[in-house]
Design a protein around this motif. Structure first.
Motif, PDB file in Angstrom:
ATOM      1  N   SER A 109       0.828  -1.201   0.000  1.00 27.35           N
ATOM      2  CA  SER A 109       0.000   0.000   0.000  1.00 27.35           C
ATOM      3  C   SER A 109       0.861   1.249   0.000  1.00 27.35           C
ATOM      4  CB  SER A 109      -0.912   0.000   1.230  1.00 27.35           C
ATOM      5  OG  SER A 109      -1.806   1.080   1.125  1.00 27.35           O
ATOM      6  N   ASN A 111       0.565   5.602   0.393  1.00 31.00           N
ATOM      7  CA  ASN A 111      -0.210   6.814   0.635  1.00 31.00           C
ATOM      8  C   ASN A 111       0.475   7.939  -0.140  1.00 31.00           C
ATOM      9  OD1 ASN A 111      -1.778   5.381   2.465  1.00 31.00           O
ATOM     10  ND2 ASN A 111      -0.458   5.927   4.194  1.00 31.00           N
ATOM     11  N   SER A 121      -4.643   9.051   7.421  1.00 30.94           N
ATOM     12  CA  SER A 121      -4.130   7.947   6.595  1.00 30.94           C
ATOM     13  C   SER A 121      -4.709   6.608   7.043  1.00 30.94           C
ATOM     14  CB  SER A 121      -2.600   7.890   6.635  1.00 30.94           C
ATOM     15  OG  SER A 121      -2.130   7.429   7.889  1.00 30.94           O
TER      16      SER A 121
HETATM   17  P1  ADP Z   1      -3.444   9.305  10.709  1.00 34.76           P
HETATM   18  O1  ADP Z   1      -3.663  10.620  11.368  1.00 34.76           O
HETATM   19  O2  ADP Z   1      -2.641   9.454   9.452  1.00 34.76           O
HETATM   20  O3  ADP Z   1      -4.713   8.519  10.503  1.00 34.76           O
HETATM   21  P2  ADP Z   1      -2.825   7.275  12.723  1.00 34.76           P
HETATM   22  O4  ADP Z   1      -1.638   7.230  13.643  1.00 34.76           O
HETATM   23  O5  ADP Z   1      -4.191   7.364  13.315  1.00 34.76           O
HETATM   24  O6  ADP Z   1      -2.525   8.497  11.738  1.00 34.76           O
HETATM   25  O7  ADP Z   1      -2.785   6.012  11.766  1.00 34.76           O
HETATM   26  C1  ADP Z   1      -1.625   5.663  11.070  1.00 34.76           C
HETATM   27  C2  ADP Z   1      -1.576   4.154  10.948  1.00 34.76           C
HETATM   28  O8  ADP Z   1      -2.608   3.705  10.051  1.00 34.76           O
HETATM   29  C3  ADP Z   1      -0.293   3.638  10.312  1.00 34.76           C
HETATM   30  O9  ADP Z   1       0.730   3.520  11.267  1.00 34.76           O
HETATM   31  C4  ADP Z   1      -0.748   2.281   9.780  1.00 34.76           C
HETATM   32  O10 ADP Z   1      -0.808   1.320  10.808  1.00 34.76           O
HETATM   33  C5  ADP Z   1      -2.159   2.573   9.322  1.00 34.76           C
HETATM   34  N1  ADP Z   1      -2.140   2.914   7.893  1.00 34.76           N
HETATM   35  C6  ADP Z   1      -1.917   4.124   7.332  1.00 34.76           C
HETATM   36  N2  ADP Z   1      -1.935   4.046   5.996  1.00 34.76           N
HETATM   37  C7  ADP Z   1      -2.172   2.747   5.698  1.00 34.76           C
HETATM   38  C8  ADP Z   1      -2.319   2.032   4.478  1.00 34.76           C
HETATM   39  N3  ADP Z   1      -2.233   2.650   3.299  1.00 34.76           N
HETATM   40  N4  ADP Z   1      -2.560   0.704   4.537  1.00 34.76           N
HETATM   41  C9  ADP Z   1      -2.674   0.069   5.728  1.00 34.76           C
HETATM   42  N5  ADP Z   1      -2.565   0.698   6.915  1.00 34.76           N
HETATM   43  C10 ADP Z   1      -2.322   2.020   6.909  1.00 34.76           C
END
Ligand code: ADP
Ligand code: DP6
Length: 351
Positions: A109, A111, A121
C-alpha cells in the motif's frame, strides 16, 4: 494464474467527530459521526493485494516498508474477516471457485501524503485495504457491509467506503453488526462543496487517536454530556443541512462540533492539546471572515474543523475558494518544503 487486485480509497474528514469507543476490540463508537469524503485526486491510499499458495504467510508493506501483521491486531482481524467472507459467500457456494481463502496474501500500500500525521491515513489506508481484498476475493458485498470490516481496522475508515456525505451509525448491538457507514448524500448532490487542507505540521501526533479517545472515555465528564445530549441533535441538524444544501447551517454545526471535540480532549486527564497557535490563528481568521459575511448576507461562508492534530480543514463553497486561499496565503505566507509551519497542501472537491 495470478490472483491480484488494486483499489484506492480517499480520506474523509468528520464534521461530527467520532471520539470514544464502547468496545475497543470491535471498534464500536460511543457516538455516531458524519464526514465528507475528499476527492481521490488529492489524498488517497492505493493498495494491491495478491493471493498465492506459494507465499509462506500474510505480509504487508506500507510505503515500501514491511509492517508486522500480528494476530489479533487490526490488520490481522481485517484480513481474517475478508477471508471468512470469501469462504462463506464464494467458495462454499461454488465448488469450482479457487480456494483463495486458504492462500496467504501479500499486500502493498502507498499513501500519496504523509502517514500518521493527522491527515487520516488510517481511514483511507484501511478502506483501501478492505476494498482491494474484496476485489481480489470477488465478494458480492455492499459498501456498508465492507464498512463493518474497515471499522475494525480503524473506526473512521468505515466512512471512506463511500464518497460524498457519509454517516457512521453507532449501532446498539454487542456484536457490532449494526455499527456501519451509510451514504447520506452522494458528492453529486452538492458538488459546489470544497475542502481546503492546511498542513500546519506533518509531524507524528503526540497522542494517537486510539489512546487519546480511551483516556477521554475514562476521565471526561464532558464526553458523557456530549454523547447523550449533543451529538444526537447535531447528527439530525447536519443531515438536514446537507439535504437542504444549507451551507450556513452546515458550517455552524461543523465548527461547533470541532470545538467540542477539542474541549473534550482538554477535559481529559491528563489534558490533550491537538491544536497549536497556528491552528488557533486560522480559527480566528475564519471567524472574522464569517463575521464580515454575516454582516453582508446573514450567512457564513466557511467552516473550519480539526481532527487529532493541528492541521486545519476548511469547508467552503466553490465560489469562495479563491478568496479564502488568498486570505490564508496573505496571513500565513508559505515557505518551501514540507517542514514549514504552514503549507497549503491541497484544495479539493469532495469525492
Ligand atoms: P493518521 O492521522 O494518518 O490517521 P494514525 O496514527 O491514526 O494516523 O494512523 C496511522 C496508521 O494507520 C499507520 O501507522 C498504519 O498502521 C495505518 N495505515 C496508514 N496508511 C495505511 C495504508 N495505506 N494501509 C494500511 N494501513 C495504513
Ligand atoms: C478525531 O478512526 O483514527 O479523526 O478507531 O482508534 O483507529 P481508531 O481511531 P480513528 O479516530 C478518528 C478520530 C477523529 C474524528 C473522526 O474522524 O471522526
Amino acid at each position: 494464474m495470478v490472483y491480484q487486485a488494486t483499489a484506492s480509497a480517499p480520506v474523509n474528514i468528520a464534521c461530527i467527530k467520532y471520539w470514544g469507543k464502547r468496545d475497543t476490540k470491535l471498534i464500536l463508537p460511543t457516538n455516531s459521526s458524519l464526514s465528507v469524503t475528499l476527492s481521490q485526486d488529492h489524498l488517497r491510499s492505493t493498495t494491491t493485494s495478491r493471493a498465492d499458495p506459494s507465499f509462506s504467510k500474510d505480509r504487508l508493506w506500507l510505503n515500501g516498508k514491511e509492517e508486522e501483521i500480528v494476530a489479533p491486531g487490526r490488520l490481522a482481524t481485517c484480513i481474517a474477516e475478508l477471508k471468512k467472507l470469501r469462504k462463506e459467500l464464494v467458495e462454499d457456494k461454488d465448488a469450482s471457485a479457487p480456494k483463495l481463502s486458504t492462500f496467504p496474501v501479500h499486500i502493498a500500500s502507498f499513501n500519496n501524503f504523509p502517514t500518521a500525521a493527522g491527515l487520516a491515513s488510517s481511514a483511507s489506508g484501511f478502506a483501501a485495504l478492505v476494498s482491494s481484498l474484496a476485489a481480489l476475493y470477488a465478494l458480492p458485498c455492499s459498501p456498508s457491509t465492507l464498512s463493518l470490516i474497515a471499522r475494525q481496522g480503524s473506526g473512521s475508515a468505515c466512512r471512506s467506503l463511500f464518497g460524498g456525505y457519509v454517516a457512521w451509525e453507532q449501532g446498539v448491538l454487542d456484536d457490532g453488526s449494526d455499527s456501519l457507514a451509510v451514504e447520506v448524500a452522494p458528492r453529486s448532490h452538492w458538488p459546489e462543496m470544497h475542502a481546503l487542507i492546511c498542513v500546519v505540521s506533518d509531524d507524528k501526533k503526540g497522542t494517537s487517536s486510539t489512546s487519546g479517545m480511551q483516556r477521554t472515555v475514562q476521565t471526561s465528564e464532558l464526553l458523557q454530556h456530549r454523547i447523550k445530549h449533543v451529538v444526537p441533535k447535531r447528527m439530525k441538524e447536519i443531515e438536514a443541512a446537507i439535504k437542504a444544501k444549507d451551507f450556513d447551517a452546515f458550517a455552524k454545526v461543523t465548527m461547533a462540533d470541532s470545538n467540542q471535540f477539542h474541549a473534550v480532549a482538554l477535559d481529559t486527564e491528563p489534558p490533550i492539546f491537538y491544536m497549536n497557535d497556528v491552528s488557533r490563528s486560522i480559527i480566528a481568521l475564519i471567524v472574522e471572515y464569517n463575521r464580515v459575511a454575516i454582516e453582508k448576507t446573514g450567512k457564513r461562508k466557511a467552516a473550519y474543523t480539526y481532527d487529532a492534530g493541528p492541521n486545519a480543514v476548511i469547508y467552503t463553497l466553490q465560489e469562495n475558494v479563491k478568496e479564502i486561499v488568498e486570505l490564508i496565503v496573505k496571513y500565513f505566507p508559505q515557505k518551501d518544503g514540507f517542514k514549514d509551519p504552514f503549507q497549503l497542501f491541497a484544495g479539493g472537491s469532495v469525492g
